[in-house]
Design a protein around this motif. Sequence first.
Motif, PDB file in Angstrom:
ATOM      1  N   GLN A 148     -39.942  15.874  -4.954  1.00 20.54           N
ATOM      2  CA  GLN A 148     -38.579  16.962  -4.006  1.00 20.54           C
ATOM      3  C   GLN A 148     -38.777  18.384  -4.578  1.00 20.54           C
ATOM      4  O   GLN A 148     -39.299  18.878  -5.834  1.00 20.54           O
ATOM      5  N   PRO A 149     -38.208  19.759  -3.769  1.00 21.32           N
ATOM      6  CA  PRO A 149     -38.520  21.286  -4.270  1.00 21.32           C
ATOM      7  C   PRO A 149     -37.634  21.183  -5.073  1.00 21.32           C
ATOM      8  O   PRO A 149     -36.562  20.682  -5.557  1.00 21.32           O
ATOM      9  N   CYS A 151     -34.870  22.618  -7.686  1.00 23.51           N
ATOM     10  CA  CYS A 151     -33.125  22.550  -7.701  1.00 23.51           C
ATOM     11  C   CYS A 151     -32.600  22.354  -6.159  1.00 23.51           C
ATOM     12  O   CYS A 151     -31.025  22.859  -5.316  1.00 23.51           O
ATOM     13  N   GLY A 152     -33.738  21.891  -5.181  1.00 25.86           N
ATOM     14  CA  GLY A 152     -33.094  20.930  -4.195  1.00 25.86           C
ATOM     15  C   GLY A 152     -32.941  22.294  -2.332  1.00 25.86           C
ATOM     16  O   GLY A 152     -32.678  21.635  -2.098  1.00 25.86           O
ATOM     17  N   ARG A 153     -33.615  23.031  -3.181  1.00 27.52           N
ATOM     18  CA  ARG A 153     -33.593  24.359  -1.934  1.00 27.52           C
ATOM     19  C   ARG A 153     -34.092  24.201  -0.813  1.00 27.52           C
ATOM     20  O   ARG A 153     -35.926  22.921  -1.050  1.00 27.52           O
ATOM     21  N   PRO A 154     -33.609  24.038  -0.089  1.00 31.42           N
ATOM     22  CA  PRO A 154     -34.373  24.151   1.331  1.00 31.42           C
ATOM     23  C   PRO A 154     -35.878  24.305   1.792  1.00 31.42           C
ATOM     24  O   PRO A 154     -35.850  24.980   1.234  1.00 31.42           O
ATOM     25  N   VAL A 155     -36.233  23.764   2.221  1.00 32.58           N
ATOM     26  CA  VAL A 155     -37.826  24.558   1.981  1.00 32.58           C
ATOM     27  C   VAL A 155     -38.745  24.431   3.289  1.00 32.58           C
ATOM     28  O   VAL A 155     -37.730  23.621   5.034  1.00 32.58           O
ATOM     29  N   GLN A 156     -39.333  25.279   4.333  1.00 32.91           N
ATOM     30  CA  GLN A 156     -40.228  25.422   5.474  1.00 32.91           C
ATOM     31  C   GLN A 156     -41.478  24.228   5.622  1.00 32.91           C
ATOM     32  O   GLN A 156     -41.922  24.768   4.804  1.00 32.91           O
TER      33      GLN A 156
END
Length: 362
Positions: A148-149, A151-156
């Motif tokens: 998983q990325p 800190c749960g940050r959104p990824v593109q």
Amino acid sequence: MEHRSVGVGSQLLHVDVHIDELEPLQGILVLLRRIRPDWKSQDIQMKTFTEGITNQLIGCFVGSIQDPGCVLVRLYGKMTELFVNRDREVEIFQVLHAHGCGPQIYCSFLNGICYEFVRGRVLDDDLLRQPPTYRLIAAEMGRIHSIQPPCGRPVQPLLWTTMSHFLTLVKNGINGGADGQQRPKSAALQEVPSVETLSAELDALKNHLSRIDSPTVLCHNDLLTKNIIYNQEEGIVRFIDYEYADFNYQAFDIGNHFNEFAGVNDVNYSLYPSKELQRDWLTAYLESWKRSSGQDAIVTEAEITRLHVHACKFSLASNFLWGLWAILQSRYSSIDFDFHRYAAARLGHYFLKKEEYFGLTL
């Protein structure tokens, strides 16, 4: 000496030395005095690896290269900073190492990095087709895709940004080489479509593939056989070389790997995996990805079919991407490799399969 930040709370040693690719010995010894201070200069042995087509790779060791402690020194290829984010590469190194999926990185220097040698041998093309081996590869990809990325940050997904960047570089250099001088096209490069055609195809690809619901996961993005290390004694595989690794479409990483069955030095798409092999591969992958993600590892035929269709479609993007990459490498690289021919092969297969794969439905 200095340290540079590569993530929250982590730093990497940076050695302010440039290593000459023609006479690397003295520069490498400077590095080793920092990361292997107990090694005596007279005992150090070196081996140059010749499989890569982007960078120069040198193994440094005392005793046997398979002994713990062996160091790999990688010298970046000429002008590769145009299309490789070196800071991001270091971050991915550390993420994969933290999750037990990659080697430790020891330091960076002005034109490269040093990292831990992964014990085993580079996978040969024949083993790629053997069920016990390709299931290991599928399972390892599933494990990496479950990371998983932070800190749960959104990824593109990086696919469209990367392709657009490559195409811009192709456009900017279409009338000249790295030194701005006009060069005649080779016979192979004359087979490559015009920039106008490539631009239109990129738009068509993005329009078609963006409608596919393929998850964004941590991908290797360049899983050819030379980037897979097979440790037969331990019965494991590990992936190496993270220059293009980042968050991307799940189906791209899989479709890209299937394309690599065709080889690199002499691309032959008759070696592309059969539908039966792909479905078996995808079964092992889905079991691993689900298990590593904390899901029930039961895999249905519908899930396999869905991912197979997605992988076929994204294999088009893989051929298109590496076709653009090879055009760029033909201008800038000092590696002895026929990038013109490679570009023609990858883009040629893209056009050959485009209508068929665009037409696939669930």
